[in-house]
Design a protein around this motif. Structure first.
Motif, PDB file in Angstrom:
ATOM      1  N   ALA A 250       0.903  -1.297  -0.106  1.00  8.32           N
ATOM      2  CA  ALA A 250      -0.013   0.024   0.025  1.00  8.32           C
ATOM      3  C   ALA A 250       0.817   1.341   0.195  1.00  8.32           C
ATOM      4  CB  ALA A 250      -0.845   0.009   1.084  1.00  8.32           C
ATOM      5  N   ILE A 251       1.919   1.169   0.969  1.00  7.91           N
ATOM      6  CA  ILE A 251       2.797   2.404   0.839  1.00  7.91           C
ATOM      7  C   ILE A 251       3.450   2.596  -0.463  1.00  7.91           C
ATOM      8  CG2 ILE A 251       4.956   3.202   2.008  1.00  7.91           C
ATOM      9  CD1 ILE A 251       4.068   2.093   4.581  1.00  7.91           C
ATOM     10  N   GLU A 252       3.942   1.446  -1.037  1.00  6.38           N
ATOM     11  CA  GLU A 252       4.495   1.512  -2.304  1.00  6.38           C
ATOM     12  C   GLU A 252       3.659   2.006  -3.487  1.00  6.38           C
ATOM     13  OE1 GLU A 252       6.952  -2.208  -3.008  1.00  6.38           O
ATOM     14  OE2 GLU A 252       6.359  -1.819  -5.079  1.00  6.38           O
ATOM     15  N   LEU A 253       2.406   1.668  -3.708  1.00 12.96           N
ATOM     16  CA  LEU A 253       1.467   1.881  -4.523  1.00 12.96           C
ATOM     17  C   LEU A 253       1.175   3.429  -4.306  1.00 12.96           C
ATOM     18  CD1 LEU A 253      -1.078  -1.057  -4.698  1.00 12.96           C
ATOM     19  CD2 LEU A 253       0.517  -0.342  -6.365  1.00 12.96           C
ATOM     20  N   THR A 254       1.216   3.986  -2.962  1.00 14.37           N
ATOM     21  CA  THR A 254       0.995   5.270  -2.953  1.00 14.37           C
ATOM     22  C   THR A 254       2.274   6.329  -3.357  1.00 14.37           C
ATOM     23  OG1 THR A 254      -0.333   4.771  -0.615  1.00 14.37           O
ATOM     24  CG2 THR A 254       0.347   7.212  -1.043  1.00 14.37           C
ATOM     25  N   GLU A 255       3.346   5.911  -3.156  1.00 14.29           N
ATOM     26  CA  GLU A 255       4.508   6.465  -3.817  1.00 14.29           C
ATOM     27  C   GLU A 255       4.247   6.345  -5.249  1.00 14.29           C
ATOM     28  OE1 GLU A 255       7.937   5.684  -1.651  1.00 14.29           O
ATOM     29  OE2 GLU A 255       9.102   7.142  -2.973  1.00 14.29           O
ATOM     30  N   GLN A 256       3.861   5.244  -5.743  1.00 12.71           N
ATOM     31  CA  GLN A 256       3.843   5.096  -7.439  1.00 12.71           C
ATOM     32  C   GLN A 256       2.838   5.838  -7.873  1.00 12.71           C
ATOM     33  OE1 GLN A 256       3.326   0.971  -8.598  1.00 12.71           O
ATOM     34  NE2 GLN A 256       5.077   0.383  -7.612  1.00 12.71           N
ATOM     35  N   PHE A 257       1.755   6.326  -7.060  1.00 10.45           N
ATOM     36  CA  PHE A 257       0.790   6.904  -7.592  1.00 10.45           C
ATOM     37  C   PHE A 257       1.202   8.408  -7.694  1.00 10.45           C
ATOM     38  CE2 PHE A 257      -2.359  10.319  -5.856  1.00 10.45           C
ATOM     39  CZ  PHE A 257      -3.103  10.475  -6.841  1.00 10.45           C
ATOM     40  N   PHE A 258       2.088   8.865  -6.827  1.00 11.12           N
ATOM     41  CA  PHE A 258       2.918  10.272  -6.787  1.00 11.12           C
ATOM     42  C   PHE A 258       3.380  10.364  -8.201  1.00 11.12           C
ATOM     43  CE2 PHE A 258       2.193  10.592  -1.784  1.00 11.12           C
ATOM     44  CZ  PHE A 258       1.151  11.003  -2.057  1.00 11.12           C
ATOM     45  N   HIS A 259       4.361   9.315  -8.436  1.00  7.87           N
ATOM     46  CA  HIS A 259       5.040   9.408  -9.529  1.00  7.87           C
ATOM     47  C   HIS A 259       4.189   9.258 -10.845  1.00  7.87           C
ATOM     48  CE1 HIS A 259       8.490   7.218  -7.199  1.00  7.87           C
ATOM     49  NE2 HIS A 259       8.251   8.406  -6.899  1.00  7.87           N
ATOM     50  N   SER A 260       2.969   8.885 -10.742  1.00  6.59           N
ATOM     51  CA  SER A 260       1.969   8.677 -12.116  1.00  6.59           C
ATOM     52  C   SER A 260       1.335   9.883 -12.362  1.00  6.59           C
ATOM     53  CB  SER A 260       0.972   7.692 -11.696  1.00  6.59           C
ATOM     54  OG  SER A 260      -0.115   8.248 -10.831  1.00  6.59           O
ATOM     55  N   VAL A 261       1.715  10.698 -11.427  1.00  7.38           N
ATOM     56  CA  VAL A 261       1.147  12.260 -11.784  1.00  7.38           C
ATOM     57  C   VAL A 261       2.517  13.108 -11.902  1.00  7.38           C
ATOM     58  CG1 VAL A 261      -1.278  11.947 -10.698  1.00  7.38           C
ATOM     59  CG2 VAL A 261       0.810  12.764  -9.159  1.00  7.38           C
ATOM     60  N   ASN A 262       3.526  12.405 -12.114  1.00 12.52           N
ATOM     61  CA  ASN A 262       4.770  13.221 -12.252  1.00 12.52           C
ATOM     62  C   ASN A 262       5.469  14.064 -11.039  1.00 12.52           C
ATOM     63  OD1 ASN A 262       4.487  12.466 -14.785  1.00 12.52           O
ATOM     64  ND2 ASN A 262       3.497  14.273 -15.542  1.00 12.52           N
ATOM     65  N   MET A 263       5.117  13.713  -9.857  1.00 11.78           N
ATOM     66  CA  MET A 263       5.583  14.236  -8.799  1.00 11.78           C
ATOM     67  C   MET A 263       6.514  13.436  -8.248  1.00 11.78           C
ATOM     68  SD  MET A 263       5.195  16.557  -6.304  1.00 11.78           S
ATOM     69  CE  MET A 263       3.430  17.254  -6.230  1.00 11.78           C
ATOM     70  N   LYS A 264       7.610  14.059  -7.704  1.00  9.92           N
ATOM     71  CA  LYS A 264       8.921  13.327  -7.224  1.00  9.92           C
ATOM     72  C   LYS A 264       8.706  12.938  -5.638  1.00  9.92           C
ATOM     73  CE  LYS A 264      11.902  15.610 -10.609  1.00  9.92           C
ATOM     74  NZ  LYS A 264      12.849  16.827 -10.647  1.00  9.92           N
ATOM     75  N   THR A 265       9.225  12.092  -5.044  1.00  9.17           N
ATOM     76  CA  THR A 265       8.978  11.791  -3.867  1.00  9.17           C
ATOM     77  C   THR A 265      10.122  11.765  -2.793  1.00  9.17           C
ATOM     78  OG1 THR A 265       8.930   9.339  -4.326  1.00  9.17           O
ATOM     79  CG2 THR A 265       6.975  10.350  -4.526  1.00  9.17           C
ATOM     80  N   ARG A 266      11.285  12.250  -3.150  1.00  7.11           N
ATOM     81  CA  ARG A 266      12.420  12.299  -2.383  1.00  7.11           C
ATOM     82  C   ARG A 266      13.111  13.700  -2.190  1.00  7.11           C
ATOM     83  NH1 ARG A 266      13.592   8.205   0.640  1.00  7.11           N
ATOM     84  NH2 ARG A 266      12.658   6.177  -0.086  1.00  7.11           N
ATOM     85  N   LEU A 267      13.829  14.021  -1.195  1.00  9.65           N
ATOM     86  CA  LEU A 267      14.405  15.263  -0.868  1.00  9.65           C
ATOM     87  C   LEU A 267      15.456  15.395  -1.967  1.00  9.65           C
ATOM     88  CD1 LEU A 267      14.338  15.455   2.917  1.00  9.65           C
ATOM     89  CD2 LEU A 267      13.226  17.124   1.276  1.00  9.65           C
ATOM     90  N   ALA A 268      16.246  14.194  -2.324  1.00 10.86           N
ATOM     91  CA  ALA A 268      17.470  14.162  -3.231  1.00 10.86           C
ATOM     92  C   ALA A 268      17.075  14.638  -4.474  1.00 10.86           C
ATOM     93  CB  ALA A 268      18.055  12.831  -3.187  1.00 10.86           C
TER      94      ALA A 268
END
Lengths: 384, 384
Positions: A323-341
């Motif tokens: 579930a956590i992984e799919l949440t992060e993948q959803f952010f990627h699917s709308v072209n959103m980055k998910t890391r400070l780096a």
């Protein structure tokens, strides 16, 4: 279900060509100041629509409310209002313009030092009435009583809330999204999604309506978000995202349930120090918050996994991880980055952001006050 | 999604011991008339709680609003209000008391013949303010602008609506349901369920939020309804049903979508002629309406079958038949009958009700105006 008060008197005008409705919604004798941001409304036709609708009103304008609106800019608007005698604010913009307008509306009628509204929670007994033409669905500010304003000198980013500054009406025309840059569309989807999660992913109080409404918003944003950032988006997609964003933070799904907001508190500090967009910070912190608070949020994480993501939850730990992984993948699917780096922010963020949290008294965040400074530090480190 | 306006300024006080909040919600200088029904509030302690909360107000009372409130009774209250100078109505009851209070509030300020409000849709420019203490969750009247009033002489049952009569506040304390007779609990669950269906089971305009919210209410009522009519019901169940009933008809799930209401129109005539409870008529008509309108509602019937009932919809016709059957079974599970014959009503209803519909111009009902008199006749015949 917890006891609650719910009161949302903002009138919504939703749909195509609804900007003309402001003519009916603003009192005829009002002296209107149109408050907006960097001027994109002059390029996309919204300024012209508003001008046309206001042709029989006395009105002026104040431009230049910045993303993460500052106390300093807002006070310039207050000075203009006092000097020229405006008595109605029409906020034309997204969350920043609306949040700024709320502070302006309160400060214009405030007898003391307006900074106290933010720094000391000084009580607001009246404010100028506000109407909204929303140009960017994201924050829900168009139909709630919250505002966040930054101090550009001290790097403070502080919230206030008052029913006095809740907009009288809000025009939501999904067509305004046509000309938005992709970055703003992405921000809007993520912002609305995380708003919903802050009110949903806590612990169960058997509030079935609120849970199902929140799940409905999450599913809608997951379905429509990726379409919104694609080439061939149509009106229906825009309309669904726009209405989801408003419903995500108009008080309804949060009525009678515990709320979290720890992701927001950490995110605000990242914006204050590094200038990232609000939604960018949320997408970085939320997945790490979910992992760190896995045990306190276990039942709701499983409910989210099963109902929103359709996962088999027989193996609980595996379902939560997915579930956590799919949440992060959803952010990627709308072209959103998910890391400070991804924004070239490294290890130094760990101390800097933790210090900011400490300075603002954010030492026990979340629905159980279980996110201590040490846990926030872990979350920030894991977010790099 | 269709264009819409949404405006719901009723303040909700939800939860245990919230009746005391009326002290804050009613203006201090108001002269309050407490309007209620047959006197059950004197037996269950609600009258005492209200009296206690009103101890510092000037107030009086009007008792005797009947189920399906009549114009004749309401006009007696109007006379009392005019004679004694009341300026605030506190409606303590369920949908009938609230609907009656709305008509009283409008009629008290109406300069013409108040019957015209119902019979001619005469416009209401002002009304006395109304507050509500809800004693029976069902109709949603506590936070909307609708009212239905009957004429006991002519057997007319007529609706009106005005934002002027929308309650300023509503207290929803689930504890008041403890002492309700099972028949009223059953009615409430069915009423809320059918309200939701009237706004959901039409045709898709891709309004994903509204669809999912409606589905959330239907699922909640299907889960909690049978528990509510069992012996060992607890607070959580009452709270979920109460909040579902309010959300089912406060304008939200119907905003931006087509609406049906054909089941209600036929049901109203059955109540007018045979005196059945409103919800009893809905449970009889809805399953037959679903069957008769199977083709015009096909897509939404399948969506309902899949998402609300969890059915496999590979075989569409079979899924639809099962969905209709499960809907009727749900009514049975809350001890609601679903046939006219269960109330000793036979073949003569077919002509009688059809004639009533014709007399009231109800010759093209439903979201497509596809329910002609002939189809209504078929539905009534199939309902025996």
């Amino acid at each position: 279900m917890l006891n609650f008060n719910f009161y949302n008197p903002t009138e919504i005008f939703f749909g195509e060509n609804q900007i003309a409705e402001i003519t009916k919604a603003i009192p005829k004798n009002a002296k209107v100041i149109v408050v907006y941001g960097g001027g994109s409304i002059k390029k996309n036709g919204i300024y012209d629509q508003v001008s046309q609708a206001l042709r029989d009103f006395t009105w002026g304008e104040f431009a230049g409310i910045e993303p993460n609106p500052t106390y300093q800019t807002c006070m310039k608007a207050v000075a203009k209002i006092k000097q020229e005698g405006f008595d109605y604010i029409l906020a034309v913009g997204g969350g920043s313009v609306i949040d700024g307008s709320k502070f302006i509306a309160a400060a214009a009628n405030f007898s003391g030092e307006p900074w106290d509204i933010l720094s000391k929670g000084a009580e607001i007994s009246s404010a100028l009435p506000i109407g909204v033409v929303l140009t960017l669905p994201a924050t829900g500010s168009e139909s709630n009583s919250f505002s966040v304003v930054s101090n550009s000198e001290t790097h403070d980013k502080l919230p206030f809330a008052s029913i006095e500054v809740q907009p009288k009406f809000a025009v939501l025309d999904p067509q305004v999204m046509k000309t938005l840059p992709q970055r703003q569309l992405t921000n809007g989807v993520v912002d609305a999604f995380v708003h919903t999660m802050e009110q949903y992913l806590t612990y169960s109080v058997d509030a079935k309506v609120q849970d199902r409404f929140a799940e409905g918003l999450l599913m809608t944003l997951m379905e429509e978000g990726p379409k919104l950032v694609s080439e061939s988006v149509d009106y229906k997609v825009r309309a669904n995202v726009m209405w989801s964003a408003t419903m995500a933070l108009n008080g309804l799904i949060g009525a009678g349930v515990p709320q979290d907001w720890a992701t927001h508190m950490i995110g605000h500090e990242i914006t204050a120090v590094y200038g990232l967009d609000h939604a960018q910070t949320l997408a970085i912190i939320l997945p790490r918050m979910m992992a760190e608070q896995k045990e306190t949020k276990r039942d709701k994480l499983l409910q989210y996994a099963e109902r929103v993501l359709g996962l088999d939850i027989a193996d609980e730990d595996s379902a939560i991880a997915t579930a956590i992984e799919l949440t992060e993948q959803f952010f990627h699917s709308v072209n959103m980055k998910t890391r400070l780096a991804d924004y070239d922010i490294g290890e130094d963020a760990v101390n800097k952001i933790t210090e900011q949290l400490e300075r603002h008294g954010m030492t026990a965040l979340g629905e159980h006050q279980a996110v201590t400074l040490e846990k926030s530090r872990n979350i920030i480190r894991a977010s790099i």
